[in-house]
Design a protein around this motif. Structure first.
Motif, PDB file in Angstrom:
ATOM      1  N   GLY A  61      46.607  65.295  35.713  1.00  0.00           N
ATOM      2  CA  GLY A  61      46.026  66.006  34.581  1.00  0.00           C
ATOM      3  C   GLY A  61      46.804  67.274  34.283  1.00  0.00           C
ATOM      4  O   GLY A  61      47.991  67.422  34.599  1.00  0.00           O
ATOM      5  N   CYS A  62      46.120  68.229  33.697  1.00  0.00           N
ATOM      6  CA  CYS A  62      46.764  69.508  33.349  1.00  0.00           C
ATOM      7  C   CYS A  62      46.948  70.359  34.603  1.00  0.00           C
ATOM      8  O   CYS A  62      46.108  70.341  35.511  1.00  0.00           O
ATOM      9  CB  CYS A  62      45.926  70.265  32.327  1.00  0.00           C
ATOM     10  SG  CYS A  62      45.741  69.403  30.746  1.00  0.00           S
TER      11      CYS A  62
ATOM     12  N   CYS B 223      45.953  70.320  27.560  1.00  0.00           N
ATOM     13  CA  CYS B 223      47.420  70.372  27.528  1.00  0.00           C
ATOM     14  C   CYS B 223      47.934  69.239  26.660  1.00  0.00           C
ATOM     15  O   CYS B 223      47.151  68.495  26.055  1.00  0.00           O
ATOM     16  CB  CYS B 223      48.005  70.313  28.940  1.00  0.00           C
ATOM     17  SG  CYS B 223      47.505  68.872  29.900  1.00  0.00           S
ATOM     18  N   VAL B 224      49.264  69.082  26.630  1.00  0.00           N
ATOM     19  CA  VAL B 224      49.911  68.133  25.724  1.00  0.00           C
ATOM     20  C   VAL B 224      50.748  67.164  26.536  1.00  0.00           C
ATOM     21  O   VAL B 224      51.611  67.586  27.310  1.00  0.00           O
ATOM     22  CB  VAL B 224      50.800  68.864  24.700  1.00  0.00           C
ATOM     23  CG1 VAL B 224      51.577  67.869  23.859  1.00  0.00           C
ATOM     24  CG2 VAL B 224      49.967  69.783  23.828  1.00  0.00           C
TER      25      VAL B 224
ATOM     26  N   VAL C 263      57.683  64.186  25.659  1.00  0.00           N
ATOM     27  CA  VAL C 263      56.973  65.350  25.119  1.00  0.00           C
ATOM     28  C   VAL C 263      55.737  65.592  25.978  1.00  0.00           C
ATOM     29  O   VAL C 263      54.604  65.403  25.557  1.00  0.00           O
ATOM     30  CB  VAL C 263      56.575  65.141  23.644  1.00  0.00           C
ATOM     31  CG1 VAL C 263      56.010  66.427  23.058  1.00  0.00           C
ATOM     32  CG2 VAL C 263      57.759  64.657  22.826  1.00  0.00           C
ATOM     33  N   CYS C 264      55.960  66.013  27.188  1.00  0.00           N
ATOM     34  CA  CYS C 264      54.859  66.226  28.124  1.00  0.00           C
ATOM     35  C   CYS C 264      54.896  67.674  28.613  1.00  0.00           C
ATOM     36  O   CYS C 264      55.903  68.133  29.158  1.00  0.00           O
ATOM     37  CB  CYS C 264      54.975  65.267  29.315  1.00  0.00           C
ATOM     38  SG  CYS C 264      53.446  65.116  30.259  1.00  0.00           S
ATOM     39  N   ALA C 265      53.784  68.381  28.396  1.00  0.00           N
ATOM     40  CA  ALA C 265      53.699  69.795  28.776  1.00  0.00           C
ATOM     41  C   ALA C 265      52.340  70.040  29.405  1.00  0.00           C
ATOM     42  O   ALA C 265      51.350  70.254  28.709  1.00  0.00           O
ATOM     43  CB  ALA C 265      53.911  70.677  27.552  1.00  0.00           C
TER      44      ALA C 265
ATOM     45  N   LEU D 144      65.324  72.869  29.357  1.00  0.00           N
ATOM     46  CA  LEU D 144      64.666  73.790  30.282  1.00  0.00           C
ATOM     47  C   LEU D 144      63.325  73.223  30.732  1.00  0.00           C
ATOM     48  O   LEU D 144      62.970  73.301  31.922  1.00  0.00           O
ATOM     49  CB  LEU D 144      64.474  75.150  29.604  1.00  0.00           C
ATOM     50  CG  LEU D 144      63.977  76.297  30.486  1.00  0.00           C
ATOM     51  CD1 LEU D 144      64.967  76.578  31.623  1.00  0.00           C
ATOM     52  CD2 LEU D 144      63.748  77.554  29.646  1.00  0.00           C
ATOM     53  N   ARG D 145      62.599  72.629  29.817  1.00  0.00           N
ATOM     54  CA  ARG D 145      61.294  72.041  30.185  1.00  0.00           C
ATOM     55  C   ARG D 145      61.490  70.818  31.069  1.00  0.00           C
ATOM     56  O   ARG D 145      60.815  70.666  32.091  1.00  0.00           O
ATOM     57  CB  ARG D 145      60.528  71.669  28.908  1.00  0.00           C
ATOM     58  CG  ARG D 145      59.160  71.023  29.145  1.00  0.00           C
ATOM     59  CD  ARG D 145      58.423  70.823  27.843  1.00  0.00           C
ATOM     60  NE  ARG D 145      59.198  70.021  26.906  1.00  0.00           N
ATOM     61  CZ  ARG D 145      59.208  68.686  26.898  1.00  0.00           C
ATOM     62  NH1 ARG D 145      58.484  68.009  27.797  1.00  0.00           N
ATOM     63  NH2 ARG D 145      59.928  68.031  26.018  1.00  0.00           N
ATOM     64  N   TRP D 146      62.437  69.934  30.694  1.00  0.00           N
ATOM     65  CA  TRP D 146      62.666  68.744  31.516  1.00  0.00           C
ATOM     66  C   TRP D 146      63.158  69.118  32.911  1.00  0.00           C
ATOM     67  O   TRP D 146      62.783  68.490  33.905  1.00  0.00           O
ATOM     68  CB  TRP D 146      63.711  67.848  30.835  1.00  0.00           C
ATOM     69  CG  TRP D 146      63.179  67.121  29.618  1.00  0.00           C
ATOM     70  CD1 TRP D 146      61.891  67.036  29.219  1.00  0.00           C
ATOM     71  CD2 TRP D 146      63.956  66.376  28.684  1.00  0.00           C
ATOM     72  NE1 TRP D 146      61.790  66.287  28.073  1.00  0.00           N
ATOM     73  CE2 TRP D 146      63.060  65.861  27.724  1.00  0.00           C
ATOM     74  CE3 TRP D 146      65.307  66.099  28.551  1.00  0.00           C
ATOM     75  CZ2 TRP D 146      63.471  65.074  26.647  1.00  0.00           C
ATOM     76  CZ3 TRP D 146      65.731  65.315  27.486  1.00  0.00           C
ATOM     77  CH2 TRP D 146      64.828  64.807  26.541  1.00  0.00           C
TER      78      TRP D 146
END
Length: 719
Positions: free
Chosen positions: A62-63, A70-71, A77-79, A155-157
């Motif tokens: 989960g978040c 969250c998204v 596109v996973c944050a 940066l996110r990945w």
């Protein structure tokens, strides 16, 4: 007004719409808001979900960070952390915000479609002929947004615990993004970087720019789940259809194109094929198969100066392709060529203004010719042309029929002597040196708006002047000359020339002709040198007088003085034999001051002379003001390039106004400045157009445009 400056009635102001780029900015804000709403609003508006409702395969825990929402709609596109959502928001927002610019990158180069739209009523709101600046600016914006987009996605990945960096080569979004990012510098940098622009040939830069097809297709398939397919797909389709239609119906094979070699370029002319119609200032792209079968180059095209239903263009030999063409032409020849177009240029907006001043440097004269031909019966289109290539000047002056309602000001900056005929029209002025652009613009406005010394009056007076008898023509010139100087100064100048002739014949004193000194046309002479040279003339006259014992004027000296005023050899000593016979009472071939006064009685200025004795022509060697006046007078005329032919006295006055030699500000210049500043609404009916590659000229014209609120359009084929 109270200063005596004429105030003209203000014309109705032209309503101008907000610049297109501001509308694009507004669309960018709207697409950014759409991105934020669809990214961070709860479903079904956005993709923000409750932690318990996330896909178990994408986010099994989960978040994170204790977040309830969250998204994570897709793997790419996973944050699930708050920092991930910040990275995602910046990455997606940066590219969504430039969607309008991305679309315009391709639509702005759909040339055939834009030319059609420019001829429609929609051109009232959008200038379809001048979108190149939006294309270049949009390219810079999109590139900057792309780097931001890529950086924050990576940066996110890279910082997520699931080691999602593998998506860069294992996922459709990563692979297509990698392709677009890698080839993007090859598309933009050669065009945007001055260093690469100067080091690489046009053909190489253009070839790399076509990688934009691959870049666009990569973006079409970059994110299948969102709207990028349509955002990129539609502009690409428009661009492709534009290319297809242009290739099949707007590209013509000219089997008999006439090529003529110039000193530093080539002129082309051809019969307009069926379907090819010039409707304004236009350019074409041309391919010459016997030079290169793959290279297409853009050049301004204009109606043939003398042949109906024909078009012409000039190509300066400045690049590899154009030099090869120039070397291949050894004589006039008829060879095949392919052309595509015509396409409208920014000069197409000239129809919105009453008076147009076209500025050109070098081969940039060609679009000015198109504007001049298009509006020759309805508007005044003046030309200010700076050129150092004598073959270009000789070609256009000898072949183009310039409209008599326009001033044609040509500033020749080359070193070779011009070879021109004697039939140069009176409204065509050739100068040696560079112009004072502000003075030229204000001079044109002052003359046209006050209807003083109009070009058609110059032409008419020139024809009348050419039909005069020699004696009448001489008195006309002398009368006009004595309006800008006084009889004493003119006699002194003629006496100096006479003395130089006499001493050179006798071998008494060896002097350099003043007229050769001033009219020889070397480099620009500063005000101090001019003043010193005038002083030298005055001093030499005194020395000659002492040597020969008297003041005198010979036929040769008087002819030299009057020709010095005109700036050309109009009169010969033989033309003045009858005049001298009337006033030279002792028959010695010279006239003194008293006899010169008798000569003045032939003018219509008798009321300006109080007596026939020497008092009206008093001499004063120490008269500093006289020296300064004569220096200024000779300066304003001496720098003019001599062109044989009988021009009018009105043309002489106009030549003095526009001459590059007199840089010192005068009361007349101040009057023109005040007139312009106090009649700004009138100036909004004027437009300046420039084509060429001179940055100093562009800077000066922009300064003039800002100061006097005169519209300015610039056309540059500097790709």
């Amino acid at each position: 007004d109270e200063d005596g400056i004429p105030l003209l009635p203000a014309p109705p102001l032209k309503k101008t719409s907000m610049k297109l780029v501001y509308h694009v900015y507004l669309l960018c804000v709207m697409t950014l808001i759409y991105c934020l709403l669809t990214s961070f609003c709860p479903t079904p508006v956005g993709v923000l979900e409750d932690s318990d409702e996330l896909d178990a395969e994408l986010a099994p825990d989960g978040c994170d960070d204790g977040l309830d929402f969250c998204v994570c709609p897709r793997e790419a596109v996973c944050a699930t952390r708050w920092i991930d959502m910040v990275y995602l928001g910046i990455a997606r927002g940066s590219v969504y915000a430039v969607y309008p610019f991305i679309m315009l990158l391709f639509v702005s180069k759909a040339s055939h479609l834009l030319s059609m739209m420019q001829r429609s009523v929609f051109s009232v709101w959008i200038d379809f002929a001048d979108l190149h600046h939006l294309h270049t600016f949009g390219g810079k914006v999109v590139e900057a947004a792309t780097w931001i987009h890529v950086f924050f996605h990576l940066l996110r990945w890279g910082t997520r615990g699931n080691d999602e960096i593998h998506l860069l080569w294992n996922h459709q979004t990563g692979v297509t993004g990698l392709i677009a990012t890698v080839i993007m510098p090859f598309i933009t940098w050669p065009m945007a970087s001055k260093f690469l622009h100067d080091k690489m040939s046009f053909e190489s830069r253009k070839c790399l720019h076509y990688l934009s097809w691959i870049w666009g297709l990569a973006l079409v398939f970059h994110a299948p789940a969102v709207n990028i397919f349509y955002v990129m797909g539609i502009p690409l389709l428009i661009y492709f259809l534009n290319y297809l239609i242009g290739t099949t119906s707007k590209t013509f094979n000219i089997q008999s194109t006439i090529f003529r070699k110039l000193d530093n370029g080539v002129s082309l002319s051809f019969v307009n094929p069926k379907g090819f119609e010039l409707q304004g200032a236009s350019y074409i792209v041309i391919m010459i198969p016997w030079i290169s079968k793959v290279q297409w180059h853009a050049f301004s095209v204009f109606p043939h100066p003398s042949e109906p239903d024909q078009s012409s263009l000039c190509i300066a030999a400045v690049g590899d392709w154009s030099r090869e063409l120039h070397n291949a032409i050894t004589r006039p020849t008829s060879r095949p060529a392919w052309i595509s177009g015509p396409f409208l240029t920014p000069f197409a907006h000239a129809m919105d203004f009453d008076n147009i001043v076209t500025f050109a440097t070098g081969i940039g004269i060609t679009p000015a010719m198109a504007v001049m031909n298009m509006f020759r019966d309805s508007r005044r289109v003046h030309l200010v042309w700076m050129c150092r290539d004598p073959s270009f000047v000789e070609f256009f002056v000898s072949t183009v029929e310039f409209p008599p309602e326009s001033f044609i000001l040509i500033y020749y900056t080359g070193k070779k002597k011009l070879v021109l005929g004697s039939d140069v029209p009176s409204n065509v002025f050739l100068f040696k040196g560079r112009p004072d652009l502000c003075k030229v613009v204000l001079g044109l406005i002052h003359r046209i708006e006050l209807k003083q010394g109009l070009p058609e009056e110059v032409v008419a007076e020139g024809r009348s002047f050419a039909s005069m008898e020699t004696k009448e023509r001489f008195y006309t010139v002398l009368g006009r000359a004595l309006k800008s100087t006084n009889p004493t100064e003119f006699f002194d100048l003629a006496s100096t020339f006479s003395g130089e002739k006499k001493t050179m014949e006798d071998g008494t004193v060896q002097l350099t002709s003043s007229r050769r000194l001033f009219a020889g046309g070397g480099g620009r002479m500063g005000a101090t040198n001019i003043r010193n040279s005038a002083r030298n003339v005055y001093m030499r006259q005194s020395a000659i007088t002492k040597t020969l014992g008297r003041d005198f004027v010979s036929k040769e000296g008087l002819a030299d003085a009057i020709n010095d005023y005109l700036g050309r050899d109009e009169f010969s000593p033989e033309d003045l034999i009858e005049l001298f016979r009337d006033v030279d009472k002792n028959g010695d071939g010279f006239i003194d001051r008293t006899e010169f006064t008798r000569l003045l009685l032939g003018l219509d200025i008798a009321e300006d002379s109080d007596s026939d004795d020497d008092s009206s022509l008093s001499s004063d060697d120490d008269n500093e003001e006289s020296v300064r006046n004569r220096g200024s007078w000779m300066q304003s005329r001496g720098k003019v390039s001599t062109v044989r032919g009988r021009n009018s006295l009105a043309a002489v006055e106009a030549r003095n106004d526009f001459s590059p030699g007199n840089s010192k500000e005068t009361s007349s210049d101040e009057d023109m400045m005040k007139f312009a500043l106090k009649n700004e609404p009138v100036l909004q009916t004027w437009q300046m157009l420039y084509c060429g590659g001179s940055n100093p000229v562009v800077s000066k014209l922009k300064e003039i445009s800002t100061t006097f609120k005169i519209d300015l359009r610039i056309e540059k084929f500097d790709w």
